[in-house]
Design an enzyme around this catalytic site. Structure first.
Site, PDB file in Angstrom:
ATOM      1  N   GLY A   1       0.794  -1.208   0.000  1.00  0.00           N
ATOM      2  CA  GLY A   1       0.000   0.000   0.000  1.00  0.00           C
ATOM      3  C   GLY A   1       0.830   1.262   0.000  1.00  0.00           C
TER       4      GLY A   1
ATOM      5  CG  ASP B   1       0.211  -4.406   7.979  1.00  0.00           C
ATOM      6  OD1 ASP B   1      -0.787  -5.143   8.139  1.00  0.00           O
ATOM      7  OD2 ASP B   1       0.757  -4.247   6.881  1.00  0.00           O
TER       8      ASP B   1
END
Length: 431
Positions: free
Chosen positions: A27, A139
């Site tokens: 991302g 994450d």
């Protein structure tokens, strides 16, 4: 880690690093394999152009990189260099050879309980160092854990989120994998070290089951399950299930700390590894113990080997021609050797490589007889000698009683003349 060739649009040089291959894309941007002038290899991530134009993102990115520089620990990929003022900001971390945890499980199946606990203990210890530096990973997932020859390594720590990372509703948010996000991340609440504990619990459950504890589905379905449904831990070993369930608690306050998790996982890893070690060689452990009869689990091999060893020791300690008695241990037949030496019998014949020929019971079956008790042999010998002497004395006495009659017969004189009167003759009178 899979590598791909550079594309036409990819840069060839970034900062002082030459790029060689593509390692992946996420991302935030694209990750490349690069090297410096000394040949040191790095994983270099270049930020996407649209994010590079966002000043808020640049500010957040600068804070995260500054915090990442403070991280010290063997379970993280060390930050090597970064350029926050470039047209496209970038940062380089130490390159970690080895597959990701995701690829390892996908190719070879779930890990054993001992391996899951060992990996989890190392990752928990690494998160302690990350949190002490003021960074929350946010994450953590199987694809962000690399299994190097020196142990697991955490990558992409502390700098995984882009603009609007505090909520999932903002456009352009990079949030990672929905099945490994904590409920507070889904709700848009503040993240804490407990957020990484939830992600680590989901990651270890994946390692033990080969699947996400929240199943499969669209991002919306997965996020709903994370917030409202309990994790499914079917297939997780019993030794790990209670601890992983605590890590996946909906309330961050109910989750263990990274330090508590590290200590607990180390205990489980040691216990599970010891259990595997004890389960592998049961036959060998039984062979080292005596049975109630005094014999070993493998009497033929071990008895012969022990007897040969004792025989060699006897030959070294005893001079030739002597009969020094040795105490018997009931296995080597030492008592029978001593008794035969005292009685003057010849030593038993030998066969094979210096071992005594097996004594049989006279039936031809070849079964080995147990050695005789030397004290019992001595008693029997004493009784035999006494009985022999008594019999000899009895025979001598009988011979003494019959001696005169046999003597007269030997001289040729009839036995009857000893009792009959003699008749005078002319010779007698003349004498």
């Amino acid at each position: 880690m899979a590598m791909m060739r550079l594309r036409r649009e990819d840069p060839r040089v970034v900062g002082s690093f030459r790029l060689h291959r593509r390692l992946g894309a996420g991302g935030m941007g694209v990750v490349y394999l690069g090297s410096d002038r000394r040949g040191q290899r790095v994983a270099l991530k270049v930020i996407r152009p649209d994010l590079a134009e966002d000043q808020e993102f640049r500010s957040r990115f600068a804070r995260e990189v500054s915090a990442a520089r403070r991280i010290r620990g063997g379970c993280t990929a060390r930050l090597v260099a970064a350029d926050l003022e470039a047209d496209r900001p970038w940062f380089a971390t130490q390159y970690v050879p080895g597959p990701s945890l995701h690829d390892k499980v996908a190719e070879e199946g779930p890990l054993a309980a001992a391996d899951v606990a060992a990996v989890g203990a190392a990752l928990s210890e690494g998160l302690v160092a990350v949190h002490e530096a003021g960074v929350v990973h946010r994450d953590l997932k199987p694809s962000n854990i690399l299994l190097s020859p020196k142990g697991p390594r955490i990558i992409d720590f502390g700098i995984a989120w882009a603009t609007g990372a505090s909520t999932l509703t903002h456009v352009g948010t990079a949030v990672g994998s929905p099945g490994f996000l904590a409920p507070e991340q889904v709700r848009g609440a503040a993240v804490t070290p407990a957020t990484d504990v939830f992600a680590l619990g989901a990651t270890l459950a994946y390692s033990a089951m080969g699947d996400s504890p929240f199943g499969h589905g669209s991002s919306e379905v997965m996020l709903y399950r994370v917030v409202h449904e309990e994790a499914q831990l079917h297939g997780v070993p019993d030794a790990l299930a209670p601890l992983l369930r605590a890590c996946l608690a909906k309330d961050p306050e109910e989750r263990p700390s990274t330090l508590q998790l590290s200590l607990r996982l180390k205990e489980i890893a040691a216990r599970e590894a010891q259990g595997l070690g004890e389960a592998r060689p049961p036959a060998q452990r039984m062979a080292e113990q005596d049975r109630p009869t005094g014999r070993l689990a493998h009497p033929t091999e071990r008895h012969d080997a022990h007897e040969q060893h004792e025989q060699q020791r006897t030959q070294r300690r005893t001079q030739p021609g002597t009969a020094t008695p040795r105490p018997s241990n009931g296995r080597t037949g030492g008592g029978s050797r001593n008794s035969t030496s005292r009685s003057g019998s010849r030593p038993a014949p030998r066969s094979g490589a210096g071992r005594p020929a097996p004594r049989t019971n006279g039936t031809g079956t070849g079964k080995r007889l147990r050695p005789a008790n030397p004290r019992l042999l001595g008693q029997r010998l004493f009784v035999f000698v006494v009985v022999t002497l008594l019999v000899a004395l009895a025979i001598a006495a009988m011979q003494g009683c019959q001696g005169p009659s046999r003597g007269l017969g030997d001289l040729g004189v009839p036995h009857a003349s000893a009792t009959q009167p003699r008749t005078p003759s002319a010779g007698d009178s003349a004498g």
